[in-house]
Design an enzyme around this catalytic site. Structure first.
Site, PDB file in Angstrom:
ATOM      1  N   ASP A 269       0.862  -1.183   0.000  1.00 59.56           N
ATOM      2  CA  ASP A 269       0.000   0.000   0.000  1.00 59.56           C
ATOM      3  C   ASP A 269       0.897   1.232   0.000  1.00 59.56           C
ATOM      4  O   ASP A 269       2.061   1.174   0.401  1.00 59.56           O
ATOM      5  CB  ASP A 269      -0.895  -0.014   1.242  1.00 59.56           C
ATOM      6  CG  ASP A 269      -1.988   1.050   1.224  1.00 59.56           C
ATOM      7  OD1 ASP A 269      -2.233   1.642   0.155  1.00 59.56           O
ATOM      8  OD2 ASP A 269      -2.589   1.304   2.283  1.00 59.56           O
ATOM      9  N   HIS A 270       0.343   2.331  -0.463  1.00 61.80           N
ATOM     10  CA  HIS A 270       1.039   3.614  -0.406  1.00 61.80           C
ATOM     11  C   HIS A 270       0.677   4.315   0.892  1.00 61.80           C
ATOM     12  O   HIS A 270      -0.487   4.652   1.118  1.00 61.80           O
ATOM     13  CB  HIS A 270       0.651   4.485  -1.600  1.00 61.80           C
ATOM     14  CG  HIS A 270       1.219   4.007  -2.899  1.00 61.80           C
ATOM     15  ND1 HIS A 270       0.519   4.060  -4.094  1.00 61.80           N
ATOM     16  CD2 HIS A 270       2.438   3.469  -3.196  1.00 61.80           C
ATOM     17  CE1 HIS A 270       1.275   3.583  -5.061  1.00 61.80           C
ATOM     18  NE2 HIS A 270       2.439   3.211  -4.545  1.00 61.80           N
TER      19      HIS A 270
ATOM     20  N   PHE B 145      -5.117   4.498   0.430  1.00 59.37           N
ATOM     21  CA  PHE B 145      -6.193   3.624  -0.066  1.00 59.37           C
ATOM     22  C   PHE B 145      -5.801   2.876  -1.336  1.00 59.37           C
ATOM     23  O   PHE B 145      -6.609   2.728  -2.246  1.00 59.37           O
ATOM     24  CB  PHE B 145      -7.491   4.412  -0.314  1.00 59.37           C
ATOM     25  CG  PHE B 145      -7.815   5.444   0.731  1.00 59.37           C
ATOM     26  CD1 PHE B 145      -7.690   5.171   2.082  1.00 59.37           C
ATOM     27  CD2 PHE B 145      -8.260   6.703   0.362  1.00 59.37           C
ATOM     28  CE1 PHE B 145      -7.996   6.120   3.048  1.00 59.37           C
ATOM     29  CE2 PHE B 145      -8.578   7.662   1.315  1.00 59.37           C
ATOM     30  CZ  PHE B 145      -8.435   7.368   2.664  1.00 59.37           C
ATOM     31  N   HIS B 146      -4.575   2.331  -1.370  1.00 56.86           N
ATOM     32  CA  HIS B 146      -4.098   1.623  -2.561  1.00 56.86           C
ATOM     33  C   HIS B 146      -3.642   0.194  -2.250  1.00 56.86           C
ATOM     34  O   HIS B 146      -2.573  -0.216  -2.696  1.00 56.86           O
ATOM     35  CB  HIS B 146      -2.935   2.377  -3.209  1.00 56.86           C
ATOM     36  CG  HIS B 146      -3.274   3.721  -3.731  1.00 56.86           C
ATOM     37  ND1 HIS B 146      -2.302   4.655  -4.075  1.00 56.86           N
ATOM     38  CD2 HIS B 146      -4.454   4.320  -3.988  1.00 56.86           C
ATOM     39  CE1 HIS B 146      -2.888   5.747  -4.503  1.00 56.86           C
ATOM     40  NE2 HIS B 146      -4.199   5.576  -4.450  1.00 56.86           N
ATOM     41  N   PRO B 147      -4.409  -0.619  -1.541  1.00 56.88           N
ATOM     42  CA  PRO B 147      -3.932  -1.983  -1.256  1.00 56.88           C
ATOM     43  C   PRO B 147      -3.913  -2.838  -2.521  1.00 56.88           C
ATOM     44  O   PRO B 147      -4.850  -2.819  -3.323  1.00 56.88           O
ATOM     45  CB  PRO B 147      -4.953  -2.504  -0.248  1.00 56.88           C
ATOM     46  CG  PRO B 147      -6.198  -1.734  -0.530  1.00 56.88           C
ATOM     47  CD  PRO B 147      -5.728  -0.365  -0.933  1.00 56.88           C
TER      48      PRO B 147
END
Length: 553
Positions: free
Chosen positions: A313-314, A488-490
């Site tokens: 994630d980011h 919110f980048h899983p």
């Protein structure tokens, strides 16, 4: 249509699932069922761009997941939004259109041993559904105008990309400060090299959010061969053992209200529930790490240790600077008059703050000169708040968020029990490597260098978070853990890989290893995270997967 009369079952009507349902149902002989756990996308705040503030953390549109307390975040647990409605995360996300870098996809091609995942090949899939504003006037065959753009962007597809419809002087001055700090300007972040500073383009149409339900389901709604179920949660997959001992996925168990119903697919089941729910469904179905499944009393049908592993994630470090003499959303939206003017402007022109994505100004750069490519991304916002979903601060301020594009930390998604209604255990393990901690400290120093440039001096910036009193690498790393949050980048929890890779969950055609009739098509298949926002890369994966599926039918 009988409940077992489907050729394809697609689980999850999010970004990937909506596109797949459209592509597969184009053939009138293919009977397609699309299953969504959430409701229809008829909630008004989904469609007003600033409505993400009211969709995140709202059970109407969000799964309301939380991470486990994280040592890298000094024991904090984070809200982990995932879209739960038609359109999935495209109904609640930041609307930023971002492909990443060419090297991301060339690396995927290397990891999978398949040039179908190279940048050159993936670019065709990006363009296949794109409707980019720059080509609205077409390309002139005599002058060649827009010919280069047409090499990079598509036009006439379902996925609309537009410029943002508002301007902030304070952001323009921040961009100038970035150029004074050595950044180059970028007119287009989506050419394969996103280095530079510029304004994000967004998935909107005339000031409205353009989610995948509008883009891909709306054109297909009259097709008799497409069935869409909402408020229908998949308990598990149906896996049959064939005469030769091999496993085949033949359908799903769907819960609609109190009843659980089996539904069969004659060709394939396609899991597009996202990087959190796809591994959860696999594990509940007996596909995953054997020890985990046995612990929860689930029969092990296929021992795949990579299911739920490799979570990436980011993590954005949100620095906040108070400013003087600048117009920001804090000052506009903290009065009834200001709110009224904002609402009136949107009503009349579909522009202004209500049309804004969470971030307008962006940048990609290196954390230090030793980096071979841009490894940081900035999201700069003319506002400040403690967390999305909470109120704006009462003082004028900007937020300069910066994230490590290529984190080396890896986390996990694990089922909590053998019950589908229980939320999974999400453990991102942020900042768990020395490299990620070093880059976090470098990021904070770089933000300070930008803010100190002459172009921004007129606003008298005052560092509010993390605070100028923190100077050592150790202090900055600890403070990063205090103020950082997910962007919110899983991705990566059912990653693709070559045969013989024990951690690969799917092959280079996204077929689940050891189980026929089953694919995973969503962000979970990414072996490594893309260098930017992940929604449009997920659509590209679905576009490519649709071709794989139809070619094998």
């Amino acid at each position: 249509m009988p409940r077992d009369a489907f050729d394809y079952i697609v689980i999850g009507a999010g970004s990937a699932g909506c596109l797949l349902a459209n592509r597969l149902s184009k053939d009138p002989s293919c009977r397609v069922l699309l299953i969504e756990a959430g409701k229809r996308d008829n909630y008004p705040w989904i469609h007003i761009p600033v409505g993400y503030l009211y969709c995140i953390g709202n059970p109407r549109t969000d799964w309301l997941y939380q991470t486990e307390p994280d040592a890298g975040l000094n024991g904090r647990s984070l809200r982990y939004p995932r879209g739960k409605t038609l359109g999935g995360c495209s109904s609640i996300n930041g609307m930023i259109y971002m492909r990443g870098q060419a090297r991301d996809y060339n690396n995927w091609a290397r990891l999978t041993g398949d040039d179908a995942w190279s940048w050159e090949s993936c670019l065709r899939d990006f363009k296949a559904h794109e409707d980019h504003h720059s080509l609205d006037d077409g390309a002139d065959p005599q002058t060649g105008a827009n010919s280069r753009l047409s090499d990079i962007h598509g036009h006439g597809g379902e996925w609309r990309v537009e410029k943002q419809r508002l301007h902030w002087d304070v952001l323009e001055e921040f961009a100038t400060a970035m150029t004074e700090a050595g950044f180059e300007r970028s007119a287009d972040f989506n050419t394969g090299d996103n280095s530079g500073v510029g304004y994000f383009e967004v998935n909107q149409r005339s000031g409205w959010r353009w989610n995948t339900a509008k883009a891909f389901l709306r054109p297909a709604k009259t097709r008799r061969n497409l069935t869409v179920w909402t408020e229908a949660q998949v308990d598990r997959l149906l896996i049959d053992t064939q005469a030769d001992g091999r496993q085949r996925c033949t359908g799903v168990i769907v819960r609609r209200g109190p009843d659980a119903t089996p539904v069969r697919a004659s060709r394939e089941v396609i899991l597009s529930a996202g990087a959190i729910n796809s591994p959860k469904i696999l594990q509940l179905s007996g596909i995953g790490p054997a020890e985990l499944l046995r612990r929860h009393g689930i029969d092990v049908l296929t021992d795949l240790p990579g299911v739920g592993a490799n979570l990436q994630d980011h993590l954005q470090i949100r620095t906040i600077y108070k400013v003087t003499g600048a117009k920001t959303l804090n000052s506009l939206a903290n009065s009834l008059f200001g709110k009224g003017m904002i609402g009136l402007k949107y009503l009349l022109t579909r522009s202004g703050p209500m049309s804004m994505a969470p971030s307008q100004l962006g940048a990609f750069t290196r954390s230090d000169q030793g980096q071979p490519h841009a490894n940081l991304q900035y999201h700069v916002q003319p506002l400040s708040l403690d967390a999305f979903g909470e109120g704006l601060h009462r003082f004028p301020a900007i937020t300069a968020s910066v994230c490590n594009l290529n984190p080396t930390s890896r986390g996990t998604v694990r089922i909590r029990s053998n019950t589908a209604l229980d939320a999974p255990i999400i453990a991102p393990n942020y900042l768990s490597t020395d490299e990620d901690r070093r880059i976090a400290a470098q990021s904070l120093r770089q933000v300070r260098r930008i803010v100190s440039q002459p172009a921004f001096a007129k606003y008298k910036p005052e560092e509010w978070k993390p605070g100028p009193q923190f100077q050592t690498d150790e202090e900055l790393t600890r403070l990063a853990g205090d103020i950082a949050t997910t962007i919110f980048h899983p991705v990566g929890t059912a990653r693709m890989g070559q045969n013989g890779d024990p951690q690969a969950v799917v092959d280079n055609r996204l077929r689940v290893r050891g189980v026929s009739g089953l694919r995973v098509v969503d962000a979970s298949v990414m072996p490594t995270i893309t260098s930017g926002n992940t929604n449009s890369p997920t659509l590209m994966i679905a576009e490519k997967a649709a071709r794989f599926i139809l070619a094998s039918s």
